[in-house]
Motif scaffolding. Sequence first.
Motif, PDB file in Angstrom:
ATOM      1  N   LYS A  36      31.293 -38.921 -11.419  1.00 33.71           N
ATOM      2  CA  LYS A  36      31.264 -37.467 -11.423  1.00 33.71           C
ATOM      3  C   LYS A  36      32.681 -36.906 -11.477  1.00 33.71           C
ATOM      4  O   LYS A  36      32.946 -35.933 -12.187  1.00 33.71           O
ATOM      5  N   ALA A  37      33.612 -37.537 -10.765  1.00 28.67           N
ATOM      6  CA  ALA A  37      35.006 -37.085 -10.757  1.00 28.67           C
ATOM      7  C   ALA A  37      35.638 -37.246 -12.144  1.00 28.67           C
ATOM      8  O   ALA A  37      36.360 -36.362 -12.617  1.00 28.67           O
ATOM      9  N   GLU A  38      35.363 -38.360 -12.798  1.00 26.63           N
ATOM     10  CA  GLU A  38      35.900 -38.582 -14.146  1.00 26.63           C
ATOM     11  C   GLU A  38      35.329 -37.567 -15.135  1.00 26.63           C
ATOM     12  O   GLU A  38      36.045 -37.066 -15.997  1.00 26.63           O
ATOM     13  N   ARG A  39      34.026 -37.279 -15.017  1.00 34.68           N
ATOM     14  CA  ARG A  39      33.419 -36.282 -15.899  1.00 34.68           C
ATOM     15  C   ARG A  39      34.060 -34.920 -15.682  1.00 34.68           C
ATOM     16  O   ARG A  39      34.303 -34.175 -16.638  1.00 34.68           O
ATOM     17  N   ALA A  40      34.369 -34.585 -14.427  1.00 37.88           N
ATOM     18  CA  ALA A  40      35.018 -33.313 -14.121  1.00 37.88           C
ATOM     19  C   ALA A  40      36.412 -33.255 -14.739  1.00 37.88           C
ATOM     20  O   ALA A  40      36.812 -32.228 -15.292  1.00 37.88           O
ATOM     21  N   LYS A  41      37.156 -34.364 -14.671  1.00 39.74           N
ATOM     22  CA  LYS A  41      38.497 -34.423 -15.270  1.00 39.74           C
ATOM     23  C   LYS A  41      38.427 -34.238 -16.780  1.00 39.74           C
ATOM     24  O   LYS A  41      39.224 -33.510 -17.366  1.00 39.74           O
ATOM     25  N   ILE A  42      37.484 -34.900 -17.401  1.00 35.69           N
ATOM     26  CA  ILE A  42      37.317 -34.795 -18.854  1.00 35.69           C
ATOM     27  C   ILE A  42      36.961 -33.365 -19.237  1.00 35.69           C
ATOM     28  O   ILE A  42      37.509 -32.807 -20.190  1.00 35.69           O
ATOM     29  N   GLU A  43      36.039 -32.763 -18.503  1.00 40.76           N
ATOM     30  CA  GLU A  43      35.634 -31.382 -18.771  1.00 40.76           C
ATOM     31  C   GLU A  43      36.809 -30.426 -18.591  1.00 40.76           C
ATOM     32  O   GLU A  43      37.015 -29.517 -19.389  1.00 40.76           O
ATOM     33  N   GLU A  44      37.594 -30.639 -17.548  1.00 36.81           N
ATOM     34  CA  GLU A  44      38.764 -29.796 -17.292  1.00 36.81           C
ATOM     35  C   GLU A  44      39.783 -29.925 -18.419  1.00 36.81           C
ATOM     36  O   GLU A  44      40.355 -28.942 -18.884  1.00 36.81           O
ATOM     37  N   ALA A  45      39.999 -31.135 -18.890  1.00 37.63           N
ATOM     38  CA  ALA A  45      40.941 -31.360 -19.986  1.00 37.63           C
ATOM     39  C   ALA A  45      40.452 -30.671 -21.262  1.00 37.63           C
ATOM     40  O   ALA A  45      41.237 -30.067 -21.997  1.00 37.63           O
ATOM     41  N   LYS A  46      39.153 -30.764 -21.507  1.00 40.44           N
ATOM     42  CA  LYS A  46      38.586 -30.138 -22.702  1.00 40.44           C
ATOM     43  C   LYS A  46      38.728 -28.612 -22.625  1.00 40.44           C
ATOM     44  O   LYS A  46      39.082 -27.949 -23.596  1.00 40.44           O
ATOM     45  N   ASP A  47      38.450 -28.062 -21.454  1.00 39.73           N
ATOM     46  CA  ASP A  47      38.564 -26.615 -21.270  1.00 39.73           C
ATOM     47  C   ASP A  47      40.004 -26.143 -21.438  1.00 39.73           C
ATOM     48  O   ASP A  47      40.260 -25.103 -22.051  1.00 39.73           O
ATOM     49  N   SER A  48      40.942 -26.891 -20.913  1.00 37.08           N
ATOM     50  CA  SER A  48      42.343 -26.494 -21.029  1.00 37.08           C
ATOM     51  C   SER A  48      42.819 -26.572 -22.479  1.00 37.08           C
ATOM     52  O   SER A  48      43.629 -25.753 -22.925  1.00 37.08           O
ATOM     53  N   GLU A  49      42.299 -27.534 -23.242  1.00 35.43           N
ATOM     54  CA  GLU A  49      42.660 -27.616 -24.669  1.00 35.43           C
ATOM     55  C   GLU A  49      42.094 -26.425 -25.422  1.00 35.43           C
ATOM     56  O   GLU A  49      42.756 -25.859 -26.288  1.00 35.43           O
ATOM     57  N   GLU A  50      40.872 -26.031 -25.109  1.00 33.98           N
ATOM     58  CA  GLU A  50      40.244 -24.896 -25.784  1.00 33.98           C
ATOM     59  C   GLU A  50      41.000 -23.606 -25.481  1.00 33.98           C
ATOM     60  O   GLU A  50      41.209 -22.760 -26.353  1.00 33.98           O
ATOM     61  N   VAL A  51      41.453 -23.443 -24.269  1.00 35.92           N
ATOM     62  CA  VAL A  51      42.189 -22.258 -23.863  1.00 35.92           C
ATOM     63  C   VAL A  51      43.529 -22.197 -24.603  1.00 35.92           C
ATOM     64  O   VAL A  51      43.929 -21.151 -25.109  1.00 35.92           O
ATOM     65  N   SER A  52      44.205 -23.351 -24.707  1.00 27.79           N
ATOM     66  CA  SER A  52      45.497 -23.370 -25.394  1.00 27.79           C
ATOM     67  C   SER A  52      45.329 -23.090 -26.890  1.00 27.79           C
ATOM     68  O   SER A  52      46.186 -22.444 -27.503  1.00 27.79           O
ATOM     69  N   VAL A  53      44.255 -23.515 -27.487  1.00 27.92           N
ATOM     70  CA  VAL A  53      44.000 -23.274 -28.898  1.00 27.92           C
ATOM     71  C   VAL A  53      43.699 -21.781 -29.125  1.00 27.92           C
ATOM     72  O   VAL A  53      44.157 -21.169 -30.095  1.00 27.92           O
ATOM     73  N   GLU A  54      42.956 -21.181 -28.220  1.00 29.23           N
ATOM     74  CA  GLU A  54      42.599 -19.764 -28.362  1.00 29.23           C
ATOM     75  C   GLU A  54      43.823 -18.858 -28.191  1.00 29.23           C
ATOM     76  O   GLU A  54      43.917 -17.808 -28.814  1.00 29.23           O
ATOM     77  N   GLN A  55      44.758 -19.244 -27.364  1.00 28.55           N
ATOM     78  CA  GLN A  55      45.952 -18.442 -27.119  1.00 28.55           C
ATOM     79  C   GLN A  55      46.869 -18.424 -28.324  1.00 28.55           C
ATOM     80  O   GLN A  55      47.595 -17.472 -28.544  1.00 28.55           O
ATOM     81  N   GLU A  56      46.860 -19.468 -29.113  1.00 25.14           N
ATOM     82  CA  GLU A  56      47.776 -19.550 -30.266  1.00 25.14           C
ATOM     83  C   GLU A  56      47.325 -18.740 -31.434  1.00 25.14           C
ATOM     84  O   GLU A  56      46.444 -18.118 -31.648  1.00 25.14           O
TER      85      GLU A  56
END
Length: 53
Positions: free
Chosen positions: A33-53
């Motif tokens: 569950k912790a690994e899935r949370a890390k993966i989800e967090e990484a994916k969300d942070s990538e999406e946010v950085s892409v939207e900001q650009e």
Amino acid sequence: MNRKKKLYQIHQKRLKAAKAKGNAKNKVGYISKAERAKIEEAKDSEEVSVEQE
């Protein structure tokens, strides 16, 4: 159990084992569950950085 039935069961067991060995294993290993949370967090942070650009 008669001899014919016993031989048939042994043969079927060996066929089943051979088929299982021949099939590729496509099941993904367990992800905690912790690994899935890390993966989800990484994916969300990538999406946010892409939207900001």
